[in-house]
Motif scaffolding. Structure first.
Motif, PDB file in Angstrom:
ATOM      1  N   SER A 127      29.482  51.684  41.782  1.00 39.56           N
ATOM      2  CA  SER A 127      28.886  50.354  41.707  1.00 39.56           C
ATOM      3  C   SER A 127      28.805  49.674  43.062  1.00 39.56           C
ATOM      4  O   SER A 127      28.134  48.642  43.203  1.00 39.56           O
ATOM      5  CB  SER A 127      29.693  49.477  40.743  1.00 39.56           C
ATOM      6  N   THR A 128      29.493  50.212  44.061  1.00 36.10           N
ATOM      7  CA  THR A 128      29.517  49.575  45.384  1.00 36.10           C
ATOM      8  C   THR A 128      28.573  50.233  46.377  1.00 36.10           C
ATOM      9  O   THR A 128      28.451  49.753  47.510  1.00 36.10           O
ATOM     10  CB  THR A 128      30.938  49.631  45.964  1.00 36.10           C
ATOM     11  N   ILE A 130      25.211  50.557  46.663  1.00 34.69           N
ATOM     12  CA  ILE A 130      24.075  49.758  47.136  1.00 34.69           C
ATOM     13  C   ILE A 130      24.536  48.562  47.977  1.00 34.69           C
ATOM     14  O   ILE A 130      24.008  48.337  49.077  1.00 34.69           O
ATOM     15  CB  ILE A 130      23.198  49.310  45.951  1.00 34.69           C
ATOM     16  N   PRO A 131      25.518  47.757  47.519  1.00 35.81           N
ATOM     17  CA  PRO A 131      25.995  46.657  48.379  1.00 35.81           C
ATOM     18  C   PRO A 131      26.552  47.139  49.716  1.00 35.81           C
ATOM     19  O   PRO A 131      26.294  46.518  50.754  1.00 35.81           O
ATOM     20  CB  PRO A 131      27.088  45.995  47.536  1.00 35.81           C
ATOM     21  N   LEU A 132      27.313  48.227  49.701  1.00 34.84           N
ATOM     22  CA  LEU A 132      27.874  48.737  50.951  1.00 34.84           C
ATOM     23  C   LEU A 132      26.774  49.243  51.886  1.00 34.84           C
ATOM     24  O   LEU A 132      26.806  48.988  53.095  1.00 34.84           O
ATOM     25  CB  LEU A 132      28.862  49.873  50.656  1.00 34.84           C
ATOM     26  N   SER A 134      23.685  48.240  51.997  1.00 33.93           N
ATOM     27  CA  SER A 134      22.984  47.064  52.514  1.00 33.93           C
ATOM     28  C   SER A 134      23.793  46.395  53.625  1.00 33.93           C
ATOM     29  O   SER A 134      23.245  46.006  54.666  1.00 33.93           O
ATOM     30  CB  SER A 134      22.719  46.075  51.378  1.00 33.93           C
ATOM     31  N   MET A 135      25.103  46.271  53.415  1.00 33.46           N
ATOM     32  CA  MET A 135      25.946  45.628  54.423  1.00 33.46           C
ATOM     33  C   MET A 135      26.008  46.460  55.699  1.00 33.46           C
ATOM     34  O   MET A 135      25.846  45.934  56.814  1.00 33.46           O
ATOM     35  CB  MET A 135      27.359  45.428  53.862  1.00 33.46           C
ATOM     36  N   LYS A 138      22.779  46.239  57.697  1.00 35.54           N
ATOM     37  CA  LYS A 138      22.649  44.996  58.463  1.00 35.54           C
ATOM     38  C   LYS A 138      23.547  45.016  59.705  1.00 35.54           C
ATOM     39  O   LYS A 138      23.219  44.404  60.725  1.00 35.54           O
ATOM     40  CB  LYS A 138      22.999  43.805  57.580  1.00 35.54           C
ATOM     41  N   SER A 151      35.034  52.699  54.408  1.00 37.02           N
ATOM     42  CA  SER A 151      34.955  52.884  52.954  1.00 37.02           C
ATOM     43  C   SER A 151      36.186  53.608  52.430  1.00 37.02           C
ATOM     44  O   SER A 151      36.746  53.227  51.391  1.00 37.02           O
ATOM     45  CB  SER A 151      33.692  53.680  52.597  1.00 37.02           C
TER      46      SER A 151
END
Length: 283
Positions: A127-128, A130-132, A134-135, A138, A151
């Motif tokens: 579940s992490t 996509i957020p990871l 993206s972060m 950036k 991670s």
């Protein structure tokens, strides 16, 4: 007298059955490794046409030479070693800091901080992604081993802290009080007294973290794209083509990836047993 001999006979029979059961379990555990070793010595034709445990007449030791020289496995192996080592060192040290602060020091919100770390146990890894991603994108950390190390440390900290908690709670406070009376600072007491006392349980957490980091696939496959930073688990894909797959090379790569884990476990097995035993008798 007869009753005593009967009890001894019954006890010996029980031990014999136990040993037979343990030997059977050990053989079952070793069989996959034997199969993988034999698999790594076959070519594609022998893999599909021979029995699983049949040894080829002419073992293909060239599979190991091929993956090391032509499959870039040497680079992947080095990447796995140093990424695993750095992540392991950071995880164990940070987890020791947190556990020491929570269990041996009195300060407000320590229970809240511990609870926040334990919440990490309930977060699914998938579940992490996509957020990871993206972060890290950036922060320009994609295709960078730093993203993998961060991670690994983040997801291994809760488990490592949970393992250390019980042992830290059982440490005698008299040792710390004596150190404080002798003029030890908090840093000196942690590094020279507490940390050596927890070496056995640290060995247990180290082997657990090493196995996870060494075998991890999802994060490396998601965040790393260049061959220069790939690890062994992802490098296996190099031998899977669109129309053909070199199964012998895959088996050789997997065998190479397993050997360090076995070696470290054999070296640290006594320390792991000490950690488990110490955690069970202290308190």
């Amino acid at each position: 007298m007869r009753q005593r001999s009967g009890v001894l006979l019954l006890r010996r029979s029980g031990y014999s059955l136990l040993y037979i059961a343990l030997i059977a379990v050990a053989v079952i555990q070793v069989l996959p490794l034997v199969w993988l070793f034999i698999f790594s010595l076959k070519n594609n034709q022998e893999v599909f046409n021979m029995a699983p445990f049949a040894i080829p007449a002419h073992p293909h030791w060239s599979n190991y030479e091929n993956v090391w020289s032509n499959g870039n496995i040497g680079q992947y192996f080095i990447n796995s070693v140093w990424i695993t080592a750095v992540s392991l060192a950071l995880t164990v040290m940070l987890a020791s800091f947190v556990t020491f602060a929570v269990t041996r020091m009195r300060w407000k919100s320590s229970s809240l901080v511990l609870g926040l770390f334990m919440v990490g146990l309930m977060i699914p890894v998938h579940s992490t992604l996509i957020p990871l991603f993206s972060m890290f994108n950036k922060l320009h950390l994609t295709d960078n081993p730093v993203s993998i190390i961060l991670s690994y440390v983040a997801f291994n900290l809760p488990t490592t802290i949970m393992i250390l908690l019980g042992f830290y709670y059982s440490l005698p406070k008299e040792v710390e009080e004596a150190a404080i009376i002798d003029g030890c600072s908090v840093n000196t007491m942690f590094f020279r007294i507490v940390l050596p006392m927890t070496s056995s349980v640290l060995a247990t957490t180290a082997i657990i973290n090493m196995i996870y980091n060494w075998n991890e696939f999802i994060f490396v496959n998601t965040f790393i794209s260049s061959d220069h930073f790939k690890t062994l688990t992802v490098g296996v894909q190099n031998f899977i083509g669109q129309y053909t797959t070199d199964w012998g090379a895959i088996g050789a790569t997997l065998m190479i990836s397993i050997l360090p884990i076995l070696l470290v476990f054999l070296i640290m097995s006594e320390r792991i047993v000490e950690g488990i035993a110490a955690g069970s008798v202290k308190g």
